[in-house]
Design a protein around this motif. Structure first.
Motif, PDB file in Angstrom:
ATOM      1  N   HIS A   1       0.820  -1.220   0.000  1.00 10.61           N
ATOM      2  CA  HIS A   1       0.000   0.000   0.000  1.00 10.61           C
ATOM      3  C   HIS A   1       0.852   1.267   0.000  1.00 10.61           C
ATOM      4  O   HIS A   1       0.623   2.179  -0.766  1.00 10.61           O
ATOM      5  CB  HIS A   1      -0.933  -0.056   1.196  1.00 10.61           C
ATOM      6  N   ARG A   2       1.846   1.338   0.897  1.00  6.94           N
ATOM      7  CA  ARG A   2       2.675   2.558   0.915  1.00  6.94           C
ATOM      8  C   ARG A   2       3.958   2.423   1.717  1.00  6.94           C
ATOM      9  O   ARG A   2       4.980   2.948   1.325  1.00  6.94           O
ATOM     10  CB  ARG A   2       1.864   3.771   1.421  1.00  6.94           C
ATOM     11  N   SER A   3       3.930   1.780   2.879  1.00  5.62           N
ATOM     12  CA  SER A   3       5.133   1.779   3.717  1.00  5.62           C
ATOM     13  C   SER A   3       5.198   0.520   4.568  1.00  5.62           C
ATOM     14  O   SER A   3       4.250  -0.263   4.613  1.00  5.62           O
ATOM     15  CB  SER A   3       5.154   3.025   4.611  1.00  5.62           C
TER      16      SER A   3
ATOM     17  N   SER B   1      -7.433  -2.673   1.308  1.00  3.48           N
ATOM     18  CA  SER B   1      -8.815  -3.159   1.471  1.00  3.48           C
ATOM     19  C   SER B   1      -9.818  -2.211   0.834  1.00  3.48           C
ATOM     20  O   SER B   1     -10.914  -2.610   0.466  1.00  3.48           O
ATOM     21  CB  SER B   1      -9.140  -3.337   2.960  1.00  3.48           C
ATOM     22  N   TYR B   2      -9.429  -0.948   0.689  1.00  5.15           N
ATOM     23  CA  TYR B   2     -10.343   0.032   0.089  1.00  5.15           C
ATOM     24  C   TYR B   2     -10.590  -0.240  -1.396  1.00  5.15           C
ATOM     25  O   TYR B   2     -11.544   0.264  -1.974  1.00  5.15           O
ATOM     26  CB  TYR B   2      -9.768   1.450   0.262  1.00  5.15           C
ATOM     27  N   GLN B   3      -9.702  -1.006  -2.018  1.00  6.33           N
ATOM     28  CA  GLN B   3      -9.856  -1.280  -3.455  1.00  6.33           C
ATOM     29  C   GLN B   3     -10.557  -2.614  -3.716  1.00  6.33           C
ATOM     30  O   GLN B   3     -10.725  -3.021  -4.861  1.00  6.33           O
ATOM     31  CB  GLN B   3      -8.491  -1.316  -4.148  1.00  6.33           C
TER      32      GLN B   3
ATOM     33  N   SER C   1      -7.905  -1.695   9.501  1.00  5.14           N
ATOM     34  CA  SER C   1      -8.555  -0.668   8.683  1.00  5.14           C
ATOM     35  C   SER C   1     -10.035  -0.948   8.913  1.00  5.14           C
ATOM     36  O   SER C   1     -10.378  -2.036   9.400  1.00  5.14           O
ATOM     37  CB  SER C   1      -8.205  -0.856   7.207  1.00  5.14           C
ATOM     38  N   THR C   2     -10.899  -0.037   8.596  1.00  2.00           N
ATOM     39  CA  THR C   2     -12.315  -0.325   8.848  1.00  2.00           C
ATOM     40  C   THR C   2     -12.806  -1.544   8.064  1.00  2.00           C
ATOM     41  O   THR C   2     -13.442  -2.433   8.643  1.00  2.00           O
ATOM     42  CB  THR C   2     -13.181   0.933   8.582  1.00  2.00           C
ATOM     43  N   PRO C   3     -12.488  -1.679   6.756  1.00  2.00           N
ATOM     44  CA  PRO C   3     -13.020  -2.862   6.044  1.00  2.00           C
ATOM     45  C   PRO C   3     -12.497  -4.182   6.608  1.00  2.00           C
ATOM     46  O   PRO C   3     -13.268  -5.127   6.774  1.00  2.00           O
ATOM     47  CB  PRO C   3     -12.536  -2.661   4.600  1.00  2.00           C
TER      48      PRO C   3
ATOM     49  N   VAL D   1      -6.862  -4.175  17.242  1.00  2.00           N
ATOM     50  CA  VAL D   1      -7.310  -3.756  15.905  1.00  2.00           C
ATOM     51  C   VAL D   1      -7.523  -2.247  15.927  1.00  2.00           C
ATOM     52  O   VAL D   1      -8.100  -1.712  16.868  1.00  2.00           O
ATOM     53  CB  VAL D   1      -8.626  -4.483  15.549  1.00  2.00           C
ATOM     54  N   ARG D   2      -7.040  -1.600  14.869  1.00  2.00           N
ATOM     55  CA  ARG D   2      -7.255  -0.161  14.752  1.00  2.00           C
ATOM     56  C   ARG D   2      -8.271   0.107  13.624  1.00  2.00           C
ATOM     57  O   ARG D   2      -8.198  -0.521  12.569  1.00  2.00           O
ATOM     58  CB  ARG D   2      -5.958   0.595  14.420  1.00  2.00           C
ATOM     59  N   ALA D   3      -9.191   1.030  13.868  1.00  2.00           N
ATOM     60  CA  ALA D   3     -10.125   1.466  12.824  1.00  2.00           C
ATOM     61  C   ALA D   3     -10.630   2.843  13.209  1.00  2.00           C
ATOM     62  O   ALA D   3     -10.734   3.151  14.403  1.00  2.00           O
ATOM     63  CB  ALA D   3     -11.283   0.485  12.695  1.00  2.00           C
ATOM     64  N   GLY D   4     -10.900   3.659  12.202  1.00  2.00           N
ATOM     65  CA  GLY D   4     -11.353   5.022  12.470  1.00  2.00           C
ATOM     66  C   GLY D   4     -12.678   5.355  11.812  1.00  2.00           C
ATOM     67  O   GLY D   4     -13.616   5.830  12.459  1.00  2.00           O
ATOM     68  N   VAL D   5     -12.764   5.068  10.516  1.00  2.00           N
ATOM     69  CA  VAL D   5     -13.939   5.475   9.735  1.00  2.00           C
ATOM     70  C   VAL D   5     -15.231   4.857  10.277  1.00  2.00           C
ATOM     71  O   VAL D   5     -16.308   5.441  10.161  1.00  2.00           O
ATOM     72  CB  VAL D   5     -13.725   5.087   8.244  1.00  2.00           C
ATOM     73  N   PHE D   6     -15.110   3.672  10.887  1.00  2.00           N
ATOM     74  CA  PHE D   6     -16.311   2.941  11.331  1.00  2.00           C
ATOM     75  C   PHE D   6     -17.220   3.777  12.219  1.00  2.00           C
ATOM     76  O   PHE D   6     -18.416   3.520  12.280  1.00  2.00           O
ATOM     77  CB  PHE D   6     -15.904   1.654  12.094  1.00  2.00           C
TER      78      PHE D   6
HETATM   79  C1  LIG Z   1      -1.973   3.247  10.174  1.00  2.00           C
HETATM   80  C2  LIG Z   1      -3.458   3.266  10.117  1.00  2.00           C
HETATM   81  N1  LIG Z   1      -4.156   2.513  10.959  1.00  2.00           N
HETATM   82  C3  LIG Z   1      -5.500   2.491  10.957  1.00  2.00           C
HETATM   83  C4  LIG Z   1      -6.222   3.252  10.052  1.00  2.00           C
HETATM   84  C5  LIG Z   1      -7.715   3.231  10.135  1.00  2.00           C
HETATM   85  O1  LIG Z   1      -8.337   2.719   9.000  1.00  2.00           O
HETATM   86  P1  LIG Z   1      -9.736   3.293   8.492  1.00  2.00           P
HETATM   87  O2  LIG Z   1      -9.480   4.690   8.038  1.00  2.00           O
HETATM   88  O3  LIG Z   1     -10.102   2.361   7.373  1.00  2.00           O
HETATM   89  O4  LIG Z   1     -10.695   3.223   9.617  1.00  2.00           O
HETATM   90  C6  LIG Z   1      -5.517   4.048   9.144  1.00  2.00           C
HETATM   91  C7  LIG Z   1      -6.213   4.839   8.143  1.00  2.00           C
HETATM   92  O5  LIG Z   1      -5.666   5.473   7.284  1.00  2.00           O
HETATM   93  C8  LIG Z   1      -4.096   4.060   9.170  1.00  2.00           C
HETATM   94  O6  LIG Z   1      -3.382   4.816   8.333  1.00  2.00           O
END
Ligand SMILES: Cc1ncc(COP(=O)(O)O)c(C=O)c1O
Length: 377
Positions: free
Chosen positions: A138-140, A174-176, A215-217, A231-236
């Motif tokens: 994805h990037r890094s 996962s966004y794709q 990620s949220t998905p 687990v980390r998620a933000g958008v949810f």
């Molecule tokens: C390092 C990292 N963890 C967790 C998330 C959260 O994912 P989401 O935005 O799909 O909820 C992000 C979102 O960019 C992220 O960059």
């Protein structure tokens, strides 16, 4: 206060929908036996995050040090700053740590270990660090099987001023995805890469207490999180049209919307003109590559009911152009000049960033609260 009296454009938050989104993910995490470390970058607001950490271990993720400082100021100590670390940010972090914050940084290079360690020594601190892993190009991050993992791990373990806290990966790909099955597969790869890399560190005698994914998905559709500690998620918390396009939520679950005013009609063109341009909605076009392209956002009436065929088809800075996606005639009576409509966002983080506050509703047009946001860096 009522939505009908607000100056537009502004950001509206439906609290009931947000609470339902949060409790749905809490239930999924509970079933999988894993702690949720919510990402504070979507809401950038303590009231939302307090609901999101309820019943969890209390730690959060942030994307800026401004968020870190803000959330710490509201009593949250355990913070993962989940963007690769740059040396110019370490004084800020060290100062927050000196005040009692526990800020964990992210790195994927030997250079970063060295400057984090040096700053830790300078301040008499041991700065916790997670090794970022690349689970999807994805990037890094360090790819699975790369000897760099052990190189970074060994150095972070041996140097003073820095403490090896574990590994972290984010399945941005996962966004794709095009189906739930694909998201499930990406979630399994995310888990496998994190758990396997943690195993490599441990087999070589290094500590790896934290194994962080998310990620949220992938959080939504993961079926097994063996070996993962959080687990980390933000958008949810809010959900958005991109998540609806991924089948993570329904359009009616989306908790934030932009309130705009109808300022004109272009009847020959089939356009309703609003004061919600890209400064109000953001330029995010995250649904463009999905099965249903929602333009710059999906139109709802002022009560928040979505009008499935109407989207913001194009934008200028302060103008939004609503049109029927099938080229059908607009019901002009529903869009009287001076009336209000709400627009659901493609990407909750991007649209939220255009505003300094939420007008919180209980699902009606009545405003029950005003919650601030911490934007910028
Ligand atoms: C390092 C990292 N963890 C967790 C998330 C959260 O994912 P989401 O935005 O799909 O909820 C992000 C979102 O960019 C992220 O960059």
């Amino acid at each position: 206060m009522n939505l009908l009296n607000l100056e537009t454009p502004c950001l509206v938050l439906d609290r009931g929908k947000m609470e339902k989104n949060i409790s749905s993910l809490h239930a999924r995490m509970k079933a999988l036996g894993v702690n949720l470390r919510p990402h504070g970058k979507t809401a950038k607001n303590i009231d939302v995050i307090q609901i999101a950490i309820a019943g969890q271990s209390g730690g959060i993720t942030v994307s800026t040090l401004k968020e870190a400082e803000y959330y710490f100021g509201h009593g949250i100590k355990d913070i993962v700053y989940a963007v690769g670390i740059a040396p110019v940010k370490l004084d800020h972090i060290a100062n927050l740590m000196k005040q009692g914050a526990a800020i964990t940084v992210l790195l994927d290079s030997v250079e970063q270990v060295r400057f984090v360690a040096a700053k830790g020594v300078e301040y008499g601190l041991s700065i916790p660090a997670l090794i970022e892993l690349d689970c999807d190009g994805h990037r890094s991050g360090v790819p699975l099987g790369d000897s760099l993992l052990m190189e970074i791990g060994r150095l972070a373990h041996d140097e003073d001023g820095v403490e090896l806290a574990g590994v972290l990966t984010h399945a941005g790909a996962s966004y794709q995805c095009k189906s739930i099955e694909e998201i499930r597969a990406v979630a399994e790869t995310e888990r496998y890469v994190a758990a396997t890399s943690a195993g490599v560190l441990r087999q070589n005698g290094l500590p790896c207490p934290i194994v962080s994914v998310g990620s949220t998905p992938t959080a939504w559709f993961a079926e097994d999180l063996t070996g993962v500690t959080e687990v980390r998620a933000g958008v949810f918390v809010f959900q958005d049209l991109v998540m609806a396009g991924l089948a993570v939520c329904d359009v009616d679950d989306i908790a934030i919307s932009v309130l705009t005013s109808v300022i004109g009609h272009q009847k020959k063109k089939g356009w309703v003109i609003t004061d919600g341009g890209w400064m109000a909605l953001s330029r995010d076009r995250g649904t463009a590559a999905q099965k249903v392209d929602q333009g710059y956002g999906l139109v709802c009436n002022v009560e928040g009911q979505s009008l499935q065929n109407l989207i913001v088809a194009s934008t200028n800075q302060e103008h939004g152009i609503i049109a029927d996606r099938g080229g059908n005639e607009v019901d002009w009576n529903s869009f009287e000049i001076g009336s209000a409509v709400r627009i659901l966002p493609n990407h909750a983080c991007g649209t939220g960033a255009m505003y300094d506050k939420y007008y919180v509703t209980d699902g009606s047009t009545e405003i029950t609260d005003v919650w601030s946001r911490v934007n910028g860096w």
